[in-house]
Design an enzyme around this catalytic site. Structure first.
Site, PDB file in Angstrom:
ATOM      1  N   GLU A 202       0.817  -1.224   0.000  1.00  0.00           N
ATOM      2  CA  GLU A 202       0.000   0.000   0.000  1.00  0.00           C
ATOM      3  C   GLU A 202       0.846   1.268   0.000  1.00  0.00           C
ATOM      4  O   GLU A 202       0.531   2.230  -0.696  1.00  0.00           O
ATOM      5  CB  GLU A 202      -0.959   0.002   1.186  1.00  0.00           C
ATOM      6  CG  GLU A 202      -2.136  -0.971   1.046  1.00  0.00           C
ATOM      7  CD  GLU A 202      -1.732  -2.416   1.272  1.00  0.00           C
ATOM      8  OE1 GLU A 202      -0.637  -2.665   1.811  1.00  0.00           O
ATOM      9  OE2 GLU A 202      -2.524  -3.312   0.900  1.00  0.00           O
TER      10      GLU A 202
ATOM     11  N   HIS B  29     -11.722  -5.050   8.045  1.00  0.00           N
ATOM     12  CA  HIS B  29     -12.477  -4.849   6.813  1.00  0.00           C
ATOM     13  C   HIS B  29     -13.708  -3.972   7.024  1.00  0.00           C
ATOM     14  O   HIS B  29     -14.589  -3.923   6.170  1.00  0.00           O
ATOM     15  CB  HIS B  29     -12.931  -6.197   6.228  1.00  0.00           C
ATOM     16  CG  HIS B  29     -11.816  -7.007   5.658  1.00  0.00           C
ATOM     17  ND1 HIS B  29     -10.845  -7.593   6.444  1.00  0.00           N
ATOM     18  CD2 HIS B  29     -11.496  -7.334   4.380  1.00  0.00           C
ATOM     19  CE1 HIS B  29      -9.998  -8.252   5.667  1.00  0.00           C
ATOM     20  NE2 HIS B  29     -10.371  -8.104   4.421  1.00  0.00           N
TER      21      HIS B  29
END
Ligand SMILES: Cc1ncc(C[n+]2csc(CCOP(=O)(O)OP(=O)(O)O)c2C)c(N)n1
Lengths: 378, 336
Positions: free
Chosen positions: B60, B129
């Protein structure tokens, strides 16, 4: 296939097995990896490299002095690293793009930074050295290693660009970083991206043996240059105090990248002779004998010895070069002393490219507050 | 008008921008052949090629830092981060580089990049999540932060975000990816309300509910339920969390005199705290009661089977409405 742990065989601190073209004694030698890239290097070019190193050192001395005199908030000396900086940067062309760390004074100088630009960041007047596009060089990066990813992204952008004549762009992006930075996730992610996409980027690791007080052995058990091949990136480990080795190695790396062969990695093994910054005290963690050892490997002395031996430098020429460097340092001092801090409300400028209602409200409120002082003074 | 899910509306926006602007590049994990884990980039690789729809390594910070370099080279990168909880490895690049580059270079370098974040809970997902990290970004100047709540906005605001010369963190509620709505695919950006404007979703007179993202749906349900009770609630979708459109919010509060702010992110130092303070500073003399926040608890996001206790639902919002109306409510007699 099993790889044995590669530790003691060649520790990260080993400075013996490096590629070089000029020995610490000023002798021109041959190197199988570098020779090809230095065949056309004549005395004139070598003199230019020498002059850039002298100027870098002189400006560095001035920077330290200005900091000690309270004119600069901080300074990150490059004493001892002139060759790694100047040699590699001189091989670049204007349309390449450089993403340096805070210690790349010589790189910034070679890329055309003015004395004013060189002090404005350390004086706390600006956060950059002016428009990066004007010199194809970003301002000094403080976050360790972050710029390596910017170089890779820029290189991926080059891959997606065409020249005005329609041909594939063959510019190269370059990232400079230290040995400490090599431990950062970003640097490793940058190598993954560069290798996976074959991006035209050159990584220049200026291994100056120390990350503030941490020796390079804390970052790595084996030479940093040997990491790159595991990412699929060829590397060279050079004598970072040999300006010609830096120049030749960079030409090798640039040629690869320009031709579409992908990234390359250079570990320039050098030494930070001064403190990490003017706020640091290296006597707390460094053996003075080590410094003495490295004094004998000074990057400037060896080129001077070589040039004199060849008759390409005499006392008069050396004095000219020194005078020119003094002149530049005087310009830097003058720029420092005459620097005008910009108006307070400009701190709200350029936070955003487009109008931002929240910030505009704050600016109005602070303007009104400041105006109150003006009225008081009437 | 075409009826589309939010995922399809976002897809249509990306497709259109890729077609219109050669400087736009998409980067992310699994955004190519797979079309993204939520299929938002479905078909874009086939339509626009691997040079523009870039499947990246699983890194990321790498994605974000590379996007910074691309912006240096004149591109407009659109990054997809796979899930809200995975924005943290990229946080350093977003906060230290993306947000500050324009300021640092006094405008010489623009960061016209968009960070798309599939966001927040209510979908029974695994740990990491379902997070609501928006407050971290709102706290960082140099970023614009928006959150969408319906397909029409998703289509327009994503195009606006990509067109913006500022970096935009773009939150997409996962809970609404499959929610349908009418989308005008021919909509012209020139006619659209600016990205920073809030929207009054439902008019009312007794109290204002300020919210954003998937909570807009919940707030509307609360307003409908309150109607049966004879209450008229105004619902405002902030749309933009940085900057907050205080003109719209304050005008509403001056009208109703009472305000409930709701979001699913934890309350402490959250967007609701900021909005509450902003309202109090602006509308103190119009307020009939202190502003009340209804937020997620100040806890790590709980396991899926328990998330309904974390997410403010219609009843918790109505309970808060009772508080601002000074009617009996769950906290009557309770000292906080
Ligand atoms: C991410 C990050 N962590 C810590 C620091 C503080 N810091 C500044 S310079 C430095 C050492 C860097 O060493 P190295 O990469 O070898 O570069 P050098 O300064 O020796 O040129 C540290 C730890 C920082 N600037 N950024």
């Amino acid at each position: 296939m099993a790889y044995p742990p590669s530790t003691a065989a060649q520790p990260a601190t080993d400075v013996g097995s490096v590629a070089r073209l000029i020995t610490p004694d000023g002798e021109r030698v041959s190197d199988p990896a570098l020779d090809r890239w230095a065949t056309d290097v004549d005395d004139a070019l070598l003199s230019d490299l020498y002059r850039d190193m002298v100027r870098t050192r002189r400006l560095d001395t001035e920077g330290v002095a200005l900091q000690r005199q309270g004119q600069l908030g901080l300074w990150a000396p490059s004493l001892g690293q002139e060759a790694a900086q100047v040699g590699t940067a001189r091989a670049l062309r204007g349309s390449d793009f450089v993403f340096p760390s805070y210690r790349e004074l010589g790189v910034q100088l070679v890329r055309g930074a003015t004395p004013t630009q060189l002090i404005q960041v350390w004086r706390g007047e600006e956060q950059s050295m002016g428009d990066p596009f004007a010199r194809g060089t970003a301002g000094p990066q403080i976050i360790i290693g972050a710029q390596t990813l910017h170089a890779v992204g820029y290189a991926m952008g080059i891959q997606r660009s065409a020249r005005p004549d329609g041909a594939r762009a063959d510019d190269v992006a370059v990232a400079y970083f230290g040995d400490g930075a090599s431990s950062q996730g970003d640097v490793n992610e940058a190598m993954v991206f560069a290798a996976s996409f074959g991006a035209p980027v050159v990584f220049v690791c200026c291994n100056n043996q120390w990350a503030i007080s941490e020796p390079v052995a804390v970052q790595s058990r084996f030479p940093l240059a040997r990491r790159a091949p595991a990412f699929g990136i060829p590397s060279l480990r050079i004598d970072g105090n040999d300006v010609l080795a830096g120049f030749a190695a960079m030409r090798w790396a640039l040629e690869r990248a320009r031709s579409g062969a992908g990234p390359a990695y250079i570990e320039a093994v050098t030494y930070r002779m001064g403190p990490h910054t003017t706020a640091d005290d290296p006597t707390r963690y460094r053996d003075p004998a080590e410094l003495e050892l490295w004094r004998g490997r000074d990057p400037l002395t060896r080129v001077e010895t070589l040039l004199r031996a060849r008759g390409a430098l005499d006392d008069a020429a050396a004095a000219d070069i020194a005078a020119e460097a003094d002149h530049l340092a005087a310009q830097m001092r003058a720029a420092c002393l005459s620097y005008r801090t910009r108006e307070p409300l400009t701190i709200f400028d350029e936070v955003y490219a487009e109008p931002h209602t929240g910030l505009e409200r704050q600016r109005r409120a602070y303007a009104a507050y400041l105006a109150g002082f003006e009225e008081d003074q009437r | 008008m075409t009826e589309l899910t939010m995922a399809k509306a976002l897809n249509a926006a990306l497709d259109r921008v890729l077609t219109d602007d050669p400087a736009v590049l998409l980067l992310g994990e699994d955004i190519g052949a797979l079309g993204g884990v939520f299929r938002v980039t479905d078909g874009l690789l086939a339509g626009h090629g691997a040079a523009r729809v870039i499947d990246t390594p699983l890194a990321e910070s790498g994605i974000m830092g590379a996007a910074v370099g691309m912006a240096f080279r004149g591109f407009r990168p659109v990054v997809e981060l796979q899930f809200d909880g995975f924005v943290y490895p990229a946080f350093d690049q977003i906060v230290c580089q993306v947000a500050k580059m324009h300021y640092r270079t006094r405008g010489a370098v623009r960061m016209p990049l968009t960070v798309r974040v599939p966001w927040a809970g209510g979908v029974g997902a695994a740990e990491h999540h379902s997070e609501s990290p928006e407050a971290y970004f709102v706290h960082t100047s140099g970023l614009r932060v928006v959150a969408v709540s319906n397909p029409a906005d998703a289509y327009l605001m994503l195009r606006q975000a990509i067109a913006s010369d500022d970096p935009v963190v773009f939150f997409e509620p996962k809970r609404l990816y499959h929610a349908k709505g009418e989308v005008d695919l021919d909509a012209d950006l020139a006619d659209a309300p600016p990205m920073g404007l809030a929207r009054i979703v439902r008019e009312g007179t007794d109290a204002t509910i300020v919210t954003y993202g998937a909570q807009v749906t919940t707030a509307l349900q609360a307003a409908t339920a309150a109607e049966d009770d004879g209450l008229s609630l105004e619902v405002i979708d902030l749309r933009s969390l940085s900057p907050v459109d205080y003109d719209t919010v304050a005008a509403s509060v001056r009208k109703t005199g009472r305000v409930v702010i709701t979001h699913e992110a934890p309350g402490e130092a959250g967007v609701g705290a900021e909005v509450s303070a902003g309202i109090t500073e602006r509308c103190f003399h119009h307020l009939e009661a202190p502003p009340v926040r209804v937020t997620g608890h100040d806890i790590p996001y709980p396991p899926a089977k328990l998330e309904r206790h974390h997410l403010p639902d219609l009843d918790r919002i109505l309970d808060a409405v009772d508080r601002v109306l000074q009617r009996p409510n769950s906290l009557t007699g309770v000292e906080l």
